[in-house]
Write an enzyme that holds these catalytic residues in place. Structure first.
Site, PDB file in Angstrom:
ATOM      1  N   SER A   1       0.853  -1.189   0.000  1.00 60.08           N
ATOM      2  CA  SER A   1       0.000   0.000   0.000  1.00 60.08           C
ATOM      3  C   SER A   1       0.888   1.238   0.000  1.00 60.08           C
ATOM      4  CB  SER A   1      -0.893   0.014   1.249  1.00 60.08           C
ATOM      5  OG  SER A   1      -1.517   1.263   1.430  1.00 60.08           O
TER       6      SER A   1
ATOM      7  N   TYR B   1      -1.984  -0.766  10.436  1.00 60.76           N
ATOM      8  CA  TYR B   1      -2.091  -1.099   9.016  1.00 60.76           C
ATOM      9  C   TYR B   1      -0.854  -0.617   8.268  1.00 60.76           C
ATOM     10  CZ  TYR B   1      -3.694  -1.092   4.186  1.00 60.76           C
ATOM     11  OH  TYR B   1      -3.791  -1.299   2.834  1.00 60.76           O
TER      12      TYR B   1
END
Length: 259
Positions: free
Chosen positions: A149, A162
């Site tokens: 990501s 995350y």
């Protein structure tokens, strides 16, 4: 769907998280390219729906493999099941796409040990375990693409665990590229916000504190990504045509991290 030639005809591919979102879009492109595609996930119902959707979209048949990537035994069983489907003892896995992942917006002050485990076990441990199970079938010259990501490259607000999990995938990619060369290539694709069911759940959890339009406004291109756009990059990176590419971290983020 626009058909592109990635050079994957006749190759065998396994995609974790392949029943929805980016993983499903990768499966569609590889099927259209002539690969044999196995999609792994935890839900039999979603798996069957994904296989039907892929059949309708591409006219080709994917195979759903039930697998919880957080379990080493499950990962080994999934590879054994693929071997049965392949029907020969000397089968090889040519492409592994580690796309299974979870997202949660949560400040560190609110995090519990269970919250930490939910994110890290799926995003990091799951990638490690499935790769470990797959490697014996890849040493002949496989390609691994990990999905990380933009948050693993530059960080983001309100989701430190995350971000840490995706940063770990970036580091893991680079380390494995060194360890597994020259027989296995390992690369990483880092999308920003993409229109997937995961994003839809994120917006519900946000409880109108921000909208899709708010998210799109942050991007130089003025919109978020589409799953098929990320899938194109994944397939390009996995392609045998990219045989000199390993250890690379490719951002696909509409210019978000350019500044």
């Amino acid at each position: 769907m626009t058909k592109l030639n990635y050079g994957c005809q006749g190759l065998t591919a396994l995609i974790s998280g392949g029943t929805s979102g980016i993983g499903l879009a990768v499966a569609a492109k590889l099927l259209a390219d002539g690969a044999r595609v196995y999609i792994a996930g935890r839900s039999q119902r979603r798996g069957e729906q994904a296989v039907a959707a892929l059949r309708q979209q591409t006219g080709a048949e994917a195979v759903y493999i039930g697998c919880d990537v957080r379990s080493a035994a499950d990962c080994r069983r999934a590879l054994a099941e693929i071997g049965v489907c392949e029907g020969r003892a000397d089968w090889t896995l040519d492409i592994l796409v580690n796309s299974a992942g979870v997202y949660r917006e949560q400040r560190l002050e609110q995090m519990s040990e269970a919250d930490y485990a939910e994110i890290m076990d799926c995003n990091v441990k799951g990638t490690l375990l499935l790769t470990q199970a797959a490697l014996p079938r890849m040493y002949g010259g496989g390609s691994i693409v990990n999905i990380a990501s933009d948050a693993g490259v530059s960080g983001n607000y309100g989701c430190p665990v995350y971000c840490a999990s995706k940063g770990a995938i970036v580091a893991l990619t680079r380390a494995l590229a060194l360890d597994l060369a020259p027989s296995v290539r390992v690369n990483c694709v880092c999308p920003a916000d993409v229109d997937t069911p995961l994003l839809a759940r994120q917006l519900v959890d946000a409880d109108e504190s921000y909208t899709l339009a708010d998210m799109a406004a942050a991007y130089p291109l003025g919109r978020i990504g589409r799953a098929e756009e990320i899938a194109h990059t994944v397939c390009s990176v996995a392609s045998p045509a990219n045989s000199f590419m390993t250890g690379s971290v490719v951002t696909v983020d509409g210019g978000l991290t350019a500044g």
